[in-house]
Write an enzyme that holds these catalytic residues in place. Sequence first.
Site, PDB file in Angstrom:
ATOM      1  N   ARG A  38       0.850  -1.239   0.102  1.00 38.73           N
ATOM      2  CA  ARG A  38       0.085   0.236  -0.004  1.00 38.73           C
ATOM      3  C   ARG A  38       0.933   1.336  -0.019  1.00 38.73           C
ATOM      4  NH1 ARG A  38      -5.132  -1.768   3.679  1.00 38.73           N
ATOM      5  NH2 ARG A  38      -6.224  -2.584   2.086  1.00 38.73           N
ATOM      6  N   LYS A 201     -17.262 -17.208   2.779  1.00 34.89           N
ATOM      7  CA  LYS A 201     -18.659 -17.304   2.946  1.00 34.89           C
ATOM      8  C   LYS A 201     -19.589 -16.877   1.908  1.00 34.89           C
ATOM      9  CE  LYS A 201     -18.894 -17.423   7.930  1.00 34.89           C
ATOM     10  NZ  LYS A 201     -19.062 -16.547   9.282  1.00 34.89           N
ATOM     11  N   GLY A 354      -8.156  -8.219  -0.337  1.00 31.53           N
ATOM     12  CA  GLY A 354      -6.544  -8.331   0.421  1.00 31.53           C
ATOM     13  C   GLY A 354      -6.438  -9.768   0.110  1.00 31.53           C
ATOM     14  N   GLY A 377     -12.608  -4.246   1.247  1.00 31.29           N
ATOM     15  CA  GLY A 377     -13.878  -3.833   1.205  1.00 31.29           C
ATOM     16  C   GLY A 377     -14.586  -2.952   0.418  1.00 31.29           C
TER      17      GLY A 377
HETATM   18  P1  AMP Z   1     -13.047 -14.158   2.181  1.00 30.03           P
HETATM   19  O1  AMP Z   1     -12.388 -12.838   3.074  1.00 30.03           O
HETATM   20  O2  AMP Z   1     -14.520 -14.240   2.092  1.00 30.03           O
HETATM   21  O3  AMP Z   1     -12.506 -13.387   0.959  1.00 30.03           O
HETATM   22  O4  AMP Z   1     -12.541 -15.461   2.578  1.00 30.03           O
HETATM   23  C1  AMP Z   1     -10.984 -15.647   2.587  1.00 30.03           C
HETATM   24  C2  AMP Z   1     -10.905 -16.883   3.461  1.00 30.03           C
HETATM   25  O5  AMP Z   1     -11.687 -17.784   3.243  1.00 30.03           O
HETATM   26  C3  AMP Z   1      -9.291 -17.390   3.634  1.00 30.03           C
HETATM   27  O6  AMP Z   1      -9.290 -17.176   5.099  1.00 30.03           O
HETATM   28  C4  AMP Z   1      -9.554 -18.796   3.449  1.00 30.03           C
HETATM   29  O7  AMP Z   1      -8.977 -19.575   4.549  1.00 30.03           O
HETATM   30  C5  AMP Z   1     -11.015 -19.011   3.629  1.00 30.03           C
HETATM   31  N1  AMP Z   1     -11.474 -20.274   3.004  1.00 30.03           N
HETATM   32  C6  AMP Z   1     -11.191 -20.378   1.621  1.00 30.03           C
HETATM   33  N2  AMP Z   1     -11.899 -21.802   1.483  1.00 30.03           N
HETATM   34  C7  AMP Z   1     -12.399 -22.313   2.523  1.00 30.03           C
HETATM   35  C8  AMP Z   1     -13.004 -23.484   2.812  1.00 30.03           C
HETATM   36  N3  AMP Z   1     -13.094 -24.531   1.845  1.00 30.03           N
HETATM   37  N4  AMP Z   1     -13.237 -23.612   4.036  1.00 30.03           N
HETATM   38  C9  AMP Z   1     -13.003 -22.842   5.055  1.00 30.03           C
HETATM   39  N5  AMP Z   1     -12.568 -21.675   4.743  1.00 30.03           N
HETATM   40  C10 AMP Z   1     -12.284 -21.274   3.730  1.00 30.03           C
END
Ligand code: AMP
Length: 400
Positions: A38, A201, A354, A377
Amino acid sequence: MHIKSIKELDIGPGDSVFIRCDFNVPLDEYGNITDDRRIRAALQTIRYCIDNECRIVLASHLGRPKGYDERYSLKPVAKRLHTLLKHDVIMAKDVVGEDAKAKFAALKPAEVLLLENLRFEPGETANDPEFAKKLSEFGQFYVNDAFGVSHRAHASVEAITRYYDKDHKAAGFLLLKEIKYLYKLLEHPTRPFLAIIGGSKVSSKLGALINLLPKVDKMIIGGGMAFTFLKAMGEEVGKSLVEEELVGEAKKILDEANRLGVKLYLPVDFVVAPEISEDAPVKFVTYKEIPKEWMGLDIGLASTRLFREALNDVQTILWNGPMGVFEIDKFARGSIKLANYVAESYATKIIGGGDTASLIAKAGVDDEMTFISTGGGASLELLEGKELPGIKALMVEDEE
Ligand code: AMP
């Protein structure tokens, strides 16, 4: 309405310019900066102002301190900035206090002053006009180069712009690039356009999924969120991450993709383990064979091959969210393989978020990407089709 570029401002020797930067960098437990992307991304705008012999005042937040807290001081940023710019950086001891004011009064052309962490002052997050006015006294011109906070109506991003007319406020080079790649990409993508959406999620990406679906030709859904979709298709996913309350929503997205003719790809095999840990045993299984007590933590080899096929003919790729728990090496291979395939593609490749940026760095393919967004975000809110307060505040009337 449009946003002015810093290049359109009539700045010259001795003019004071207040630049809102995003120096919210990760620090380790000893206060060392662990990733200075950054800061590097902000250099172009700062150098432009140095070359124009302006008196430059930089401001940023770091972390989420509630009032003054030495652990969140911007001193390490001043040091790194000095090294990267190869130029002295004067550090103020406060934000709008006596020390900052005195150092500003003594500032000479081409000198750079960095204010302390904006969040040491409660007025910052409150978008307080009084605090914003005090900040505006540090610059005849206002430049926002902090895309990462442009989704927040904070004083240094939103309220401050009220103290500048159309000839005195603009976007810096970084913010302009973010707008160019993310805003315009969504409006006029070169087709075929593929979105790769992963991460933990569905709930955190639902808005983006719904907004993107009518705009893309293909969509890959991976990461933890894929299991809610598999559940919606009636599959058993063991102990994998599932948001039960969103299974219906996932079903709707699948139906909508069908109706729109969007090709939607889900993983067909997984790396599974009984728990998320470095030493967990792993198995490689198809989506039909996830053991009851195990969870899917990465996409498997067949999925990466399938997704590679999907990449073949596309002209634009937007990627937000990893395919697995990439922080742990044994669950990072799917994401890293896909990163390499994306790198090989001739498409325009935009990375948002990120986590995805860290993944791309881990895969060592940063230089192959067309653009890596600095705002997690903020880029997600743009993908959701929301108007960002910091960007709206910079809009000026078109000239006759
Ligand atoms: P996000 O912040 O929503 O982009 O999510 C990123 C996070 O999703 C990372 O820290 C990953 O460890 C987690 N992640 C990715 N695939 C999986 C999975 N199959 N089960 C649990 N967590 C996951």
